[in-house]
Write a protein that holds these residues in place. Structure first.
Motif, short mmCIF file in Angstrom:
data_model
loop_
_atom_site.label_atom_id
_atom_site.label_comp_id
_atom_site.label_asym_id
_atom_site.label_seq_id
_atom_site.Cartn_x
_atom_site.Cartn_y
_atom_site.Cartn_z
N ILE A 1 -0.93 -4.98 11.25
CA ILE A 1 -2.04 -4.04 11.36
C ILE A 1 -3.24 -4.41 10.49
O ILE A 1 -4.29 -3.80 10.60
N CYS A 2 -3.10 -5.39 9.62
CA CYS A 2 -4.17 -5.68 8.65
C CYS A 2 -4.65 -7.11 8.78
O CYS A 2 -3.98 -8.05 8.36
N ILE A 3 -5.83 -7.27 9.34
CA ILE A 3 -6.36 -8.62 9.54
C ILE A 3 -6.74 -9.26 8.21
O ILE A 3 -6.65 -10.48 8.05
N GLY A 4 -7.12 -8.45 7.24
CA GLY A 4 -7.49 -8.98 5.92
C GLY A 4 -6.32 -9.70 5.27
O GLY A 4 -6.47 -10.79 4.72
N CYS A 5 -5.15 -9.09 5.34
CA CYS A 5 -3.97 -9.70 4.73
C CYS A 5 -3.48 -10.90 5.53
O CYS A 5 -2.94 -11.85 4.98
N ARG A 6 -3.69 -10.86 6.85
CA ARG A 6 -3.34 -12.05 7.64
C ARG A 6 -4.18 -13.24 7.19
O ARG A 6 -3.70 -14.36 7.05
N VAL B 1 3.43 -11.83 -0.24
CA VAL B 1 3.12 -13.10 0.42
C VAL B 1 3.22 -14.23 -0.58
O VAL B 1 3.83 -15.28 -0.32
N SER B 2 2.68 -14.00 -1.77
CA SER B 2 2.73 -15.01 -2.82
C SER B 2 4.17 -15.29 -3.23
O SER B 2 4.58 -16.44 -3.37
N THR C 1 0.65 -1.39 0.43
CA THR C 1 -0.79 -1.50 0.25
C THR C 1 -1.15 -2.99 0.39
O THR C 1 -0.28 -3.85 0.38
N CYS C 2 -2.44 -3.27 0.50
CA CYS C 2 -2.87 -4.66 0.60
C CYS C 2 -2.49 -5.43 -0.66
O CYS C 2 -2.13 -6.60 -0.60
N LYS C 3 -2.56 -4.76 -1.79
CA LYS C 3 -2.22 -5.40 -3.05
C LYS C 3 -0.75 -5.81 -3.07
O LYS C 3 -0.39 -6.92 -3.47
#
Ligand SMILES: [Zn+2]
Length: 63
Positions: free
Chosen positions: A34-39, A12-13, A4-6
């Motif tokens: 696939i997720c620009i938000g997380c990039r 990443v952290s 998930t994004c969470k």
């Protein structure tokens, strides 16, 4: 395995502080593909981390 994004943000952290396991790196890469938000989040975290480190170094030199 899909993160998930969470979970991605958490990895990443953590990846800034420790070496991620192979499976974690793969899962992270798949999600980032696939997720620009997380990039975007990842870029901001890396930028902030670098900025903070530079501030600490400037501070150490000044003292
Ligand atoms: Zn995401």
């Amino acid at each position: 395995m899909m993160l998930t994004c969470k979970e991605t943000t958490r990895l990443v952290s953590q990846g800034l502080d420790r070496e991620l396991a192979f499976g974690e790196r793969v899962a992270l890469r798949v999600h980032l593909a696939i997720c620009i938000g997380c990039r975007r989040t990842r870029r901001q975290m890396m930028f902030l981390r670098r900025a903070m480190r530079e501030l600490v170094e400037i501070d150490l030199k000044a003292s």
